[in-house]
Design a protein around this motif. Structure first.
Motif, PDB file in Angstrom:
ATOM      1  N   ASP A  57       0.838  -1.189   0.000  1.00 32.71           N
ATOM      2  CA  ASP A  57       0.000   0.000   0.000  1.00 32.71           C
ATOM      3  C   ASP A  57       0.877   1.245   0.000  1.00 32.71           C
ATOM      4  O   ASP A  57       1.944   1.271   0.616  1.00 32.71           O
ATOM      5  CB  ASP A  57      -0.908   0.019   1.231  1.00 32.71           C
ATOM      6  CG  ASP A  57      -2.021  -1.008   1.140  1.00 32.71           C
ATOM      7  OD1 ASP A  57      -2.326  -1.447   0.015  1.00 32.71           O
ATOM      8  OD2 ASP A  57      -2.573  -1.368   2.192  1.00 32.71           O
ATOM      9  N   GLY A  58       0.397   2.291  -0.657  1.00 34.09           N
ATOM     10  CA  GLY A  58       1.125   3.549  -0.698  1.00 34.09           C
ATOM     11  C   GLY A  58       0.881   4.270  -2.001  1.00 34.09           C
ATOM     12  O   GLY A  58       0.002   3.894  -2.777  1.00 34.09           O
ATOM     13  N   ASP A  59       1.645   5.317  -2.224  1.00 34.82           N
ATOM     14  CA  ASP A  59       1.526   6.127  -3.426  1.00 34.82           C
ATOM     15  C   ASP A  59       2.888   6.281  -4.070  1.00 34.82           C
ATOM     16  O   ASP A  59       3.922   6.148  -3.416  1.00 34.82           O
ATOM     17  CB  ASP A  59       0.980   7.521  -3.075  1.00 34.82           C
ATOM     18  CG  ASP A  59      -0.453   7.471  -2.593  1.00 34.82           C
ATOM     19  OD1 ASP A  59      -1.300   6.955  -3.339  1.00 34.82           O
ATOM     20  OD2 ASP A  59      -0.719   7.947  -1.476  1.00 34.82           O
ATOM     21  N   ASP A  60       2.883   6.609  -5.343  1.00 36.01           N
ATOM     22  CA  ASP A  60       4.107   6.919  -6.067  1.00 36.01           C
ATOM     23  C   ASP A  60       4.310   8.427  -6.053  1.00 36.01           C
ATOM     24  O   ASP A  60       3.368   9.191  -5.820  1.00 36.01           O
ATOM     25  CB  ASP A  60       4.019   6.426  -7.505  1.00 36.01           C
ATOM     26  CG  ASP A  60       3.950   4.912  -7.597  1.00 36.01           C
ATOM     27  OD1 ASP A  60       3.386   4.425  -8.580  1.00 36.01           O
ATOM     28  OD2 ASP A  60       4.455   4.225  -6.691  1.00 36.01           O
ATOM     29  N   LEU A  61       5.516   8.866  -6.326  1.00 36.60           N
ATOM     30  CA  LEU A  61       5.835  10.284  -6.401  1.00 36.60           C
ATOM     31  C   LEU A  61       5.778  10.732  -7.851  1.00 36.60           C
ATOM     32  O   LEU A  61       6.405  10.115  -8.710  1.00 36.60           O
ATOM     33  CB  LEU A  61       7.241  10.541  -5.841  1.00 36.60           C
ATOM     34  CG  LEU A  61       7.440  10.151  -4.381  1.00 36.60           C
ATOM     35  CD1 LEU A  61       8.917  10.174  -4.020  1.00 36.60           C
ATOM     36  CD2 LEU A  61       6.664  11.094  -3.480  1.00 36.60           C
ATOM     37  N   ASP A  62       5.027  11.812  -8.129  1.00 37.27           N
ATOM     38  CA  ASP A  62       4.947  12.239  -9.525  1.00 37.27           C
ATOM     39  C   ASP A  62       6.240  12.880 -10.000  1.00 37.27           C
ATOM     40  O   ASP A  62       6.529  12.875 -11.190  1.00 37.27           O
ATOM     41  CB  ASP A  62       3.735  13.140  -9.776  1.00 37.27           C
ATOM     42  CG  ASP A  62       3.771  14.449  -9.017  1.00 37.27           C
ATOM     43  OD1 ASP A  62       4.694  14.670  -8.218  1.00 37.27           O
ATOM     44  OD2 ASP A  62       2.854  15.269  -9.227  1.00 37.27           O
TER      45      ASP A  62
END
Length: 192
Positions: A57-62
């Motif tokens: 789980d988490g997000d990527d950095l744009d």
């Protein structure tokens, strides 16, 4: 005499129970010490991490996109002392040089200045800055897998903030196939 026999039997039962528990712990410890077999198709060799199939789980950095085909294996946000740090780790079954070329292009494309670049025991380390935002990108070959570690830090409560991207994989555009060769039966410039 009957009470002593019951006491002896109870003591014996407790001793056997504890002895069996202790023997089980020894066997379990011995089993844990043995290396576990790798899943079929995973990298081989000492220290090679197996490539997971699903992101944590988490997000990527744009501003530091995910390498195509990489799987997110770690994600953590730390807040403290007026800064926010996002820690990411990816694994990908690609050569470290391919990953390095991709990220070098992303640094320029997303406005980063490379403040420092070092190679330490085969690990490429980039220190990036953009105003008050800093990032460290580490790329290391682990056999057939490349490990990508990204730590990005920015002040909290001020601009610029850390920007997260949707959890989609960045896929480079596919080049168009070459045009078919001309038919040898047709005369040049006509339908003949």
């Amino acid at each position: 005499m009957l009470n002593i026999s019951r006491l002896a039997a109870a003591t014996l039962a407790v001793a056997l129970l504890l002895g069996g528990f202790a023997a089980g712990r020894v066997v379990t410890t011995m089993q844990l010490a043995e290396p576990s077999p790798r899943a079929e198709g995973s990298p081989t060799g000492t220290g090679d991490p197996a490539l997971p199939v699903v992101d944590v789980d988490g997000d990527d950095l744009d501003r530091l996109p995910r390498y195509p085909g990489a799987v997110r294996t770690e994600y953590e946000i730390r807040d403290g002392d007026g800064v926010r740090t996002i820690l990411l780790e990816y694994l990908v079954a690609s050569p470290v040089d391919d990953v390095r070329v991709f990220y070098r292009a992303m640094f320029g494309e997303h406005g980063w200045t490379v403040a420092d670049q070092t190679v330490n025991f085969g690990e490429w380390i980039y220190i990036l800055v953009d105003d008050s935002v800093e990032a460290i990108v580490k790329l290391e070959s682990r056999g057939d897998v490349t490990e990508i570690d990204i730590d990005m830090t920015a002040p909290t409560g001020g601009e610029p903030t850390l920007s997260l991207a949707p959890t989609t994989t960045v896929v480079p555009p596919t080049p168009l196939p070459p045009a078919p060769p001309p038919d040898d039966d047709d005369p040049p410039g006509g339908d003949g």
